[in-house]
Motif scaffolding. Structure first.
Motif: not given
Length: 973
Positions: A345-349
């Motif tokens: 996943r990316l930091g922005d979920e």
């Protein structure tokens, strides 16, 4: 003990915690440990992991007892603050042992050699190495970043709970410490925080100090938050740079991270405090700059709420930046032939559907397993190992071409249930034995005492049981007491045994223990009495396999029961008596032979960028190392072996590695040459015909790795390479000419004629008249345009500028005179567009004009509007520094007598001096440029700049850029 937002604000109303510092940041243990876990997983991508430890080590000074480590694999360092005080930077560092086998052997003159215990380790068992470490700080001279690191070479009081006795615990701890510190710095130094000390805002940090602090109640072993605490960073900022005092333990310095909860979760994990005295500089933009200056680039201070009880305080959390990538879980146990779902996943979920997944084994290439859409499927065969570590990697490319990569560790295990100890030996009257068991994928465990049911077994919860030995064995001299750990549904179980001894077993059996592959070859056991072989020994077996009358043990064809067998022996004595003895066989599964290379047939070093570089400690010479194994095995060296690769000089000394967070050899370090695991921003030499730093191996037997050598000496440096094989043998490349190289550093030559300075009029209120060719007046540019902006572009033609650092003030100012009513005023700003900018932000920020924060505050104090923040057009080209000169006809003069004793308003004391720029060009050479107005006594002094450039050798060249684009050399020394 409550420590809510309300509690903290009440304490801050009573007394300021800033202690003379400009700002304070507090980072929680939870955030720091999560960063360390993610860095641990990433270490398997760049070979910066600490390799597993194997070997035989004494457990006492006399060596009567020794231990065998087999593949002891350490997990991520985790910080604990129960012993931290505000008087220092000490923390307790825990390294969980996540895999490996531990075996303990007793050997002395009074008794035969005997196995005391042996077992496989899982991370849930809680075995760990514990040490006291002082956190330290470094500052990188190249990019002006300050690092806060946990350096395990500074460990003291190292202990390991594989053994309970203090002396034994410390012996094991010391062995593991020596293994860690033998690694290069990038393997034992972990980054906790990265401060940008080169920012230009009024709240940007300039220098800092750190302390560690235990949370309220965290020193109590019985508290829910035992070990909790914070790293506290005290920062001198651009507008309050003289530093302050540091708190003392037992004082009134508050614990700055609140314990408020929402939905059962802590709401805050980080805090920022800004001194009230800097209120003049506090706005959303400057707060944002401070937030982004105290964390590594992949993290951000987010979800904050602001208060001002006296100082400004922000309570928030540390989160990944939106485009940062993480794979979860970071570590997972998987049973052979089983599977586990990893998620990227990316930091922005969000989840990127274009994610690419790969997997590779750390030490057994043919048993990597496979991965598809994040689902990892473990190998079916363990090839003689109880655990196989694999690296599961996810990556994706952004539209700008940057690749984001993250990793997790999959530990493939042979057994569903692991018990420790697997087997141990105890004499009647010995202490109780505590067992720990774990289940791959989780699950409840029950415990059962099997026949002959001697002693007492108690389930103490959390996968643990305690076995209390019986008071005696009656007439029995030797008993195997079996213990079973099993699941509620009965679909998984494991067995362990305690060998109970009622009398000393003086019969010596050789070997005292043996490791045997299921379905593998036989093991011959022999009995001795006082050194003489016993011919009529009677052999028996407890467990799987067979034992012949001659003591020849044959392992079972397949694993059907416990993972060990006990070989018992009796030597007949007179009067019907006998002398007992025993040995232990530990099984390992091996459906297929484990493949390994047999020999190194090629070990070459290649210089694809030549052998000469500048001796500035920054420019790099890539050394491509290629290692080819024999064709018969078709197996290359493993990741663990490749990770041990290093370069050595003619004195057989390993070249030091550049520390994490640094790009080269720092000035004044005394280091003549070093090696970097990573390439840096500076360009490499380009000999004719060379275009690449790497080559592609031509077969599956070859592995290659590029190491980057950096020189700070003009001497010739002979080098070769070496690595440590899995068998602990060191393999060196200097057996052939192709495995040896010689590198040379040369004097960083600076060509004074290579500087180019060009002035351009960017804006004016009234355009000056065209120059009169008969009577040119160079002063027309400012005589007729009292309000204007000139841009002075400064470049170095041989090599563009890559980095910039400003030594003191960022702007310089000058009025036409010091008359109280003076309004004619000039000041400078600057713009910089770095060549080879590693952040990729250079082009975006190139049009932004930076000014000294004290200058901006002075304009506020004079009620003068702020200067332009960016250029609408023009600006520096890549590799250029642009100094902007702004002229105004309506700025009242400021004298520091107007400050009324406020040190933050002594603007002239900060701004009346030239600006000194430190620039490194793309080849790593340092340039020092000083820019200021001409002396006030000179006519039109505020309209003219003086520029003085100092080369690395101290040579000074003064240049003057005037009204036209001409450059005149004024002096040279």
């Amino acid at each position: 003990m409550s420590n809510s937002v309300r509690d903290i604000l009440a304490k801050m109303q009573q007394a300021s915690p800033t202690l003379g510092w400009g700002a304070i940041a507090a980072l929680s243990r939870a955030d720091l440990n999560l960063m360390l876990e993610r860095r641990f997983a990433a270490s398997y991508l760049d070979f910066s992991f600490v390799p597993p430890l194997s070997g035989v080590y004494p457990l006492s000074a006399g060596g009567e007892t020794y231990v065998i480590f087999d593949g002891i694999m350490l997990g991520p360092p985790q910080l604990s603050f129960e012993s931290s005080t505000l008087s220092d930077t000490a923390v307790v560092v825990n390294l969980t042992i996540i895999a490996g086998r531990y075996t303990k052997i007793q050997k002395n003159a009074l008794a035969p050699e005997r196995l005391l215990t042996s077992f496989n380790i899982t991370r849930e068992m809680g075995f760990r190495v514990e040490m006291d470490v002082d956190l330290t700080t470094t500052v990188n001279e190249v990019d002006g970043r300050g690092s806060i690191v946990c350096d395990l070479t500074l460990a003291r009081a190292v202990r390991c709970n594989l053994e309970i006795a203090r002396s034994s615990s410390e012996y094991i701890g010391e062995m593991i410490r020596r293994h860690i510190i033998a690694q290069p710095p990038f393997k034992h130094v972990s980054l906790l925080s990265l401060l940008d000390l080169n920012g230009y805002g009024p709240l940007n940090p300039r220098h800092f100090a750190i302390r560690t602090q235990a949370a309220p109640g965290a020193r109590d072993p019985g508290s829910a938050n035992h070990g909790d605490g914070a790293l506290v960073i005290f920062m001198g900022v651009a507008t309050r740079n003289d530093g302050g005092t540091l708190p003392i333990d037992g004082g009134n310095f508050p614990y700055l991270i609140p314990d408020d909860r929402a939905n059962g979760q802590l709401r805050y994990s980080a805090t920022l405090v800004i001194a009230k005295e800097l209120e003049l500089f506090v706005d959303e933009a400057q707060i944002g700059a401070l937030r982004s200056s105290v964390l590594p680039p992949e993290y951000a201070f987010a979800d904050d709420e602001q208060h001002q009880p006296h100082d400004f305080v922000l309570f928030g959390k540390v989160r990944l930046t939106n485009r940062s990538l993480v794979v979860e879980p970071l570590i997972a146990d998987v049973q052979r032939n089983g599977s586990h779902q990893f998620t990227a996943r990316l930091g922005d979920e969000t989840v990127n559907s274009d994610m690419r997944w790969v997997v590779n084994s750390v030490n057994t290439p043919q048993s990597s397993g496979s991965v598809s859409a994040g689902r990892f499927t473990a190998a079916g065969s363990m090839t003689g190992r109880s655990v196989l570590p694999s690296v599961v990697t996810a990556s994706y490319a952004t539209q700008d071409g940057n690749e984001h990569v993250a990793a997790a560790i999959a530990l493939t295990r042979y057994e569903k249930v692991t018990v420790a100890p697997l087997v141990c030996v105890r004499g009647i009257g010995a202490e109780a034995v505590e067992f720990a068991a774990t289940v791959v994928g989780g699950g409840d465990l029950n415990w059962e005492l099997l026949e002959p049911k001697l002693g007492q077994l108690t389930d103490i919860g959390n996968g643990r049981a305690r076995y209390i030995l019986p008071p005696d064995l009656g007439e029995l001299r030797f008993v195997e007491q079996k213990i079973r750990a099993y699941g509620e549904t009965g679909d998984y179980e494991a067995h362990a045994s305690v060998i109970l001894l009622n009398t000393p077993h003086a019969l010596e059996v050789e070997p005292a223990y043996a490791f045997s592959e299921v379905g593998g070859g036989s093991v011959k056991f022999t009995a001795f009495v006082e050194g003489d072989e016993v011919d009529d020994a009677r052999w028996s077996l407890l467990g799987s396999g067979e034992i012949s009358a001659e003591g020849l043990f044959t392992p079972p064809a397949q694993m059907t029961g416990p993972e060990f067998a006990i070989v018992h022996c009796e030597a007949p004595l007179a009067a019907g008596r006998s002398l007992p003895g025993f040995a232990v066989v530990l099984f390992s599964e091996a459906e297929i032979p484990r493949l390994h290379w047999n020999s190194i047939i090629r070990f070459d070093l290649k210089l694809n960028r030549g052998a000469i570089c500048y001796a500035n400690g920054m420019q790099q010479l890539p050394v491509l190392v290629e290692i080819e194994t024999d064709e018969s095995s078709l197996v290359p060296i493993s990741d663990v072996e490749l990770a041990s690769l290093g370069l050595y000089d003619s004195d057989n000394q390993m070249l030091p590695f550049i520390a994490p967070g640094q790009e080269g050899i720092e000035r004044g370090s005394g280091i003549a040459y070093a090696v970097n695991e990573r390439g840096n921003r500076f360009v490499r030499p380009r000999p004719a015909g060379i275009s690449s730093d790497t080559t592609i191996p031509q077969n599956n037997n070859t592995r290659s790795k590029t190491l980057y050598v950096q020189l700070a000496t003009e001497e010739t440096v002979p080098l070769y390479a070496a690595f440590q094989g899995e068998n602990n043998e060191v393999y060196r490349s200097n057996g052939s000419n192709a495995g040896k190289i010689e590198l040379n550093g040369v004097d960083p030559q600076i060509d004074s004629k290579g500087y180019h300075i060009e002035r351009k009029r960017h804006w004016n209120d009234f355009p000056p008249p065209k120059p009169d060719p008969v009577d040119p007046n160079p002063n027309h540019d400012w005589d007729y345009s009292p309000n204007s902006i000139d841009l002075h572009a400064i470049a170095y033609a041989p090599a563009r500028f890559a980095t910039l650092k400003i030594e003191n003030n960022l702007s310089t100012v000058q009025w036409e005179s010091e008359h109280p009513d003076e309004m004619f005023f000039s000041y400078t700003g600057f713009l910089f567009y770095p060549e080879n900018d590693p952040t990729g932000d250079g082009e975006k920020t190139a049009k932004m004009i930076s000014y000294d924060p004290y200058f901006l505050a002075m304009l506020k104090a004079l009620y003068v509007s702020q200067p332009p923040e960016k250029l609408e057009s023009g600006g520096p080209s890549a590799g250029e520094l642009v100094v902007s000169v702004h002229r105004s006809s309506s700025t009242p003069i400021w004298h520091d007598s107007m400050a009324d004793g406020d040190r933050n308003r002594l603007f002239r004391a900060k701004l009346d001096f030239p600006v000194t720029y430190q620039l490194r060009d793309v080849e790593g050479n340092l340039h020092r440029l000083t820019v200021g107005f001409e002396p006030p006594a000179n006519p039109d002094s505020r309209n003219k700049l003086e520029l003085t450039i100092e080369s690395p050798k101290g040579k000074r060249v003064s240049l003057e850029g005037r009204g036209d684009a001409a450059i005149s050399k004024r002096s040279s020394s």
